[in-house]
Design a protein around this motif. Structure first.
Motif, PDB file in Angstrom:
ATOM      1  N   THR A  30       0.631  -1.748   0.108  1.00 48.31           N
ATOM      2  CA  THR A  30      -0.165   0.212   0.357  1.00 48.31           C
ATOM      3  C   THR A  30       0.665   1.060   0.051  1.00 48.31           C
ATOM      4  O   THR A  30       2.042   1.183   0.821  1.00 48.31           O
ATOM      5  CB  THR A  30      -0.561   0.308   1.415  1.00 48.31           C
ATOM      6  OG1 THR A  30      -1.700  -1.146   1.048  1.00 48.31           O
ATOM      7  CG2 THR A  30      -2.116   1.613   1.546  1.00 48.31           C
ATOM      8  N   PRO A  31       0.836   2.016  -0.959  1.00 50.24           N
ATOM      9  CA  PRO A  31       1.605   3.796  -1.329  1.00 50.24           C
ATOM     10  C   PRO A  31       1.059   4.628  -0.056  1.00 50.24           C
ATOM     11  O   PRO A  31      -0.173   4.472   0.701  1.00 50.24           O
ATOM     12  CB  PRO A  31       1.069   3.994  -2.499  1.00 50.24           C
ATOM     13  CG  PRO A  31      -0.133   3.709  -2.439  1.00 50.24           C
ATOM     14  CD  PRO A  31      -0.107   2.382  -2.301  1.00 50.24           C
TER      15      PRO A  31
ATOM     16  N   TRP B 103      -5.927  13.308   1.430  1.00 51.44           N
ATOM     17  CA  TRP B 103      -4.523  12.685   1.322  1.00 51.44           C
ATOM     18  C   TRP B 103      -4.397  12.139   0.575  1.00 51.44           C
ATOM     19  O   TRP B 103      -5.205  11.516  -0.668  1.00 51.44           O
ATOM     20  CB  TRP B 103      -4.965  11.185   2.542  1.00 51.44           C
ATOM     21  CG  TRP B 103      -5.223  11.174   4.041  1.00 51.44           C
ATOM     22  CD1 TRP B 103      -4.358  11.454   4.933  1.00 51.44           C
ATOM     23  CD2 TRP B 103      -6.268  11.675   4.775  1.00 51.44           C
ATOM     24  NE1 TRP B 103      -5.434  10.961   6.007  1.00 51.44           N
ATOM     25  CE2 TRP B 103      -5.610  11.828   6.056  1.00 51.44           C
ATOM     26  CE3 TRP B 103      -7.438  12.854   4.459  1.00 51.44           C
ATOM     27  CZ2 TRP B 103      -6.464  12.209   7.457  1.00 51.44           C
ATOM     28  CZ3 TRP B 103      -8.320  12.533   5.462  1.00 51.44           C
ATOM     29  CH2 TRP B 103      -8.015  12.189   6.968  1.00 51.44           C
TER      30      TRP B 103
ATOM     31  N   ARG C 178      -1.351  10.913  -2.807  1.00 54.77           N
ATOM     32  CA  ARG C 178      -0.418   9.382  -2.961  1.00 54.77           C
ATOM     33  C   ARG C 178       0.088  10.393  -3.940  1.00 54.77           C
ATOM     34  O   ARG C 178      -0.178  10.844  -4.997  1.00 54.77           O
ATOM     35  CB  ARG C 178      -1.147   8.028  -3.715  1.00 54.77           C
ATOM     36  CG  ARG C 178       0.251   7.043  -4.051  1.00 54.77           C
ATOM     37  CD  ARG C 178      -1.316   5.847  -4.961  1.00 54.77           C
ATOM     38  NE  ARG C 178      -1.137   6.738  -6.234  1.00 54.77           N
ATOM     39  CZ  ARG C 178      -2.623   6.945  -6.796  1.00 54.77           C
ATOM     40  NH1 ARG C 178      -3.255   6.506  -5.518  1.00 54.77           N
ATOM     41  NH2 ARG C 178      -2.282   7.044  -7.806  1.00 54.77           N
TER      42      ARG C 178
ATOM     43  N   GLU D  10      -6.779  10.512  -2.780  1.00 54.92           N
ATOM     44  CA  GLU D  10      -6.581   9.350  -2.675  1.00 54.92           C
ATOM     45  C   GLU D  10      -8.156   8.923  -1.756  1.00 54.92           C
ATOM     46  O   GLU D  10      -8.899   8.377  -1.550  1.00 54.92           O
ATOM     47  CB  GLU D  10      -5.787   8.586  -1.875  1.00 54.92           C
ATOM     48  CG  GLU D  10      -4.720   8.261  -2.944  1.00 54.92           C
ATOM     49  CD  GLU D  10      -5.289   6.893  -4.016  1.00 54.92           C
ATOM     50  OE1 GLU D  10      -6.792   6.548  -3.500  1.00 54.92           O
ATOM     51  OE2 GLU D  10      -4.439   6.607  -5.237  1.00 54.92           O
TER      52      GLU D  10
ATOM     53  N   ASP E 245       3.428   9.556  -6.401  1.00 53.63           N
ATOM     54  CA  ASP E 245       4.026   8.861  -7.203  1.00 53.63           C
ATOM     55  C   ASP E 245       4.854   8.960  -8.939  1.00 53.63           C
ATOM     56  O   ASP E 245       4.334  10.653  -8.731  1.00 53.63           O
ATOM     57  CB  ASP E 245       3.400   7.467  -7.863  1.00 53.63           C
ATOM     58  CG  ASP E 245       1.375   8.035  -8.395  1.00 53.63           C
ATOM     59  OD1 ASP E 245       1.870   8.994  -9.302  1.00 53.63           O
ATOM     60  OD2 ASP E 245       0.686   7.293  -8.474  1.00 53.63           O
TER      61      ASP E 245
ATOM     62  N   LEU F 160       0.058   7.971   1.876  1.00 56.25           N
ATOM     63  CA  LEU F 160      -0.493   9.152   2.206  1.00 56.25           C
ATOM     64  C   LEU F 160       0.094  10.251   2.632  1.00 56.25           C
ATOM     65  O   LEU F 160       0.743   9.938   3.633  1.00 56.25           O
ATOM     66  CB  LEU F 160      -2.105   8.822   1.991  1.00 56.25           C
ATOM     67  CG  LEU F 160      -3.152   7.478   1.319  1.00 56.25           C
ATOM     68  CD1 LEU F 160      -4.197   7.310   2.122  1.00 56.25           C
ATOM     69  CD2 LEU F 160      -2.341   7.340  -0.339  1.00 56.25           C
TER      70      LEU F 160
END
Length: 546
Positions: A461-462, A518, A520, A529, A522, A464
């Motif tokens: 899970t990435p 929140w 993410r 998210e 990348d 946050l």
């Protein structure tokens, strides 16, 4: 007089026209020189080849034309061909020292790690005995009435009275006293009957017999009481030896294959922190716990003074077989991307470039490299993430991805799990500030080997990142927020548009609402998210972060 005046006027007009013509030529020449001077840098700028445009905050996303960034409130920046450094990143030596970039030589060695797992003590069932009644009898007296009483071999446990034994013993005794020839012939039959009934040699003439402990140990169960009638085969006592005990240890599935019968073990228990107990692995039970993905290892611990008791919690240090010699790198030098791992290598010219590697087992702060390194290379162990970011801007990572795609098309599918994240089979049970316990095991690591990293790990899970914000606009799967700083991203507060991971996140929100967001982070930028309203939009009050 008039003619003279006319001549002067005409001469003045001709002089003025000549001065104007000369000034015009001078001005035209000056403008031309200026135009040519300005044209040189413009031409030079036009001659520079633009590879792409990008947002410095989201360097992984590229655009084929200039314009405003869809991620930040700023213009896209061009990346010129002459700014690309080719296949490596150049960093000034002074800057390397300032940012703390350190390198280490890749060594060849065997990863001989010490595996620490939890376990629970139990009786060694190989040393357990059950004392039973060998005939229907009456328990006339119980000598050991309390469970967990220590007994020695031959110590009386109970006295039984067997009516069938008393009759057979009386007949055998009477025949033994007879002197007739017929009686002497019946003596052998009487002794055979005693053996069939199981009458022990020490039984008295009234049919009573004393049951004794077959070996030293602890009476773990007392199953009879005085006056109780028992049938043949009824268990009376259970006795467990204490010279050894079993330790049931939960071994991570990834490490279980390295254990063998006889693998040395050293354990410590919380009740006796100053002592260490030696033993060895007896067997691996053929069952894996589906909840913890661990396999039970049965370990035999020596317990000469009997201080270990079933139910005690123990921490086990197991030294499995060392693997084959492979290139070893510090686990911290690995950059895990989720799909694969890479390291930053320094070449002979002092330049840095990313290199994709296939990682094997990890432990003692080191990781095995199955593919990508041969040993002797210098890898960056501190500051590698800064170089990795620069490599992303320079296009090196994209070329690395292209090389991987080419290799994938020519290689068979033989997926190998990425073990660069240390196993979490056993949580760290130390209190803050407590040093790692000394397991007393000798250090048998081969030169070049380190100590385990444990696990660090890469979660699926990435992560946050959180901030408070105010809604400015919502449209087409995006939301514009005026947000505060993201501390974990080291990103200051600003106003920008974010893509929504799910358009339903913005349902019920209106312009002006205060929210907690929140995001993410990348290669595609920042994506929302999760959104939570902080307060009623009519009041405009915003909840204060704790």
């Amino acid at each position: 007089m008039n003619r003279s005046k006319t001549w002067i006027t005409t001469a003045a007009w001709i002089a003025a026209v000549a001065a104007g013509v000369a000034g015009g030529y001078w001005w035209a020449g000056r403008e031309g020189s200026a135009d040519m001077t300005n044209a040189e840098p413009e031409a030079a700028a036009d001659e520079r080849e633009v590879l792409y445009w990008y947002d410095p905050m989201v360097p992984g996303q590229r655009f084929d034309k200039p314009g405003k960034s869809p991620f930040m409130d700023m213009q896209l920046v061009p990346k010129y061909a002459d700014e690309a450094t080719g296949a490596a990143v150049d960093i000034d030596p002074g800057l390397r020292q300032n940012v703390g970039i350190r390198t280490e030589t890749v060594a060849i060695g065997r990863l001989a790690t010490t595996l620490r797992v939890p376990g629970t003590l139990a009786w060694d069932l190989n040393r357990e005995s059950v004392v039973s009644a060998v005939a229907a009898s009456l328990v006339s007296r119980v000598e050991v009435k309390a469970p967990y009483t220590r007994v020695e071999r031959g110590q009386p446990l109970a006295t039984l009275l067997a009516p069938a034994w008393s009759t057979a013993l009386a007949e055998a005794h009477a025949l033994r006293q007879a002197e007739s020839a017929a009686a002497r012939e019946l003596q052998a039959a009487a002794q055979q009957r005693l053996r069939v009934l199981g009458v022990p040699a020490g039984a008295s003439g009234d049919g009573s017999v004393t049951v004794a402990a077959p070996h030293a140990g602890v009476v773990s169960e007392v199953l009879v009481r005085d006056g109780q009638a028992v049938m043949a085969g009824t268990p009376l006592f259970r006795i467990n030896g204490t010279a050894t005990v079993w330790l049931q240890a939960a071994v991570p599935q990834a490490e279980a294959s390295r254990l063998r019968a006889g693998t040395p073990v050293r354990a410590r228990v919380d009740g006796l922190p100053e002592r260490r107990f030696d033993g060895e692995v007896e067997t691996l039970l053929p069952q894996v716990d589906p909840a913890t993905r661990t396999q039970q290892a049965r370990i035999v611990l020596r317990n000469p003074d009997g201080v270990l008791a079933p139910g005690m919690f123990a921490e086990v240090a197991i030294r499995p077989e060392a693997g084959p010699a492979r290139p070893l790198v510090p686990t911290g030098a690995l950059i895990a991307t989720g799909a694969d791992s890479r390291v930053i290598v320094q070449d002979a010219d002092g330049r840095f470039h990313p290199l994709r590697v296939r990682v094997g087992r990890s432990g003692d702060g080191r990781s095995e490299i199955l593919e990508g390194l041969k040993g002797g290379e210098r890898v960056v162990v501190s500051g590698q993430f800064l170089i990795d970011s620069e490599a992303s801007l320079s296009g090196l990572l994209e070329r690395l991805d292209g090389a991987r795609d080419d290799e994938a098309g020519n290689m068979p599918d033989e997926s190998v799990p990425d073990e660069s994240v240390p196993d979490e089979g056993m949580p760290d049970m130390r209190m803050p500030g407590e040093s790692e316990p000394d397991d007393g095991m000798p250090d048998e690591s081969v030169p070049g080997e380190g100590m385990p990293a444990g696990d660090a790990s890469a979660a699926d899970t990435p992560a946050l990142h959180q901030a408070d914000a105010s809604v400015r606009a919502i449209a087409e799967g995006r939301i514009e927020l005026s947000h505060g700083p993201f501390p974990t991203l080291h990103m200051p507060g600003m106003t920008m548009r974010f893509p929504l991971a799910d358009p339903a996140l913005a349902e019920g929100l209106r312009v002006g609402d205060s929210v907690r967001v929140w995001v993410r982070s990348d290669a595609d930028g920042l994506t929302v998210e999760r959104l939570e309203p902080l307060a009623d939009s009519a009041t405009g009050q915003q909840e204060t972060q704790p």
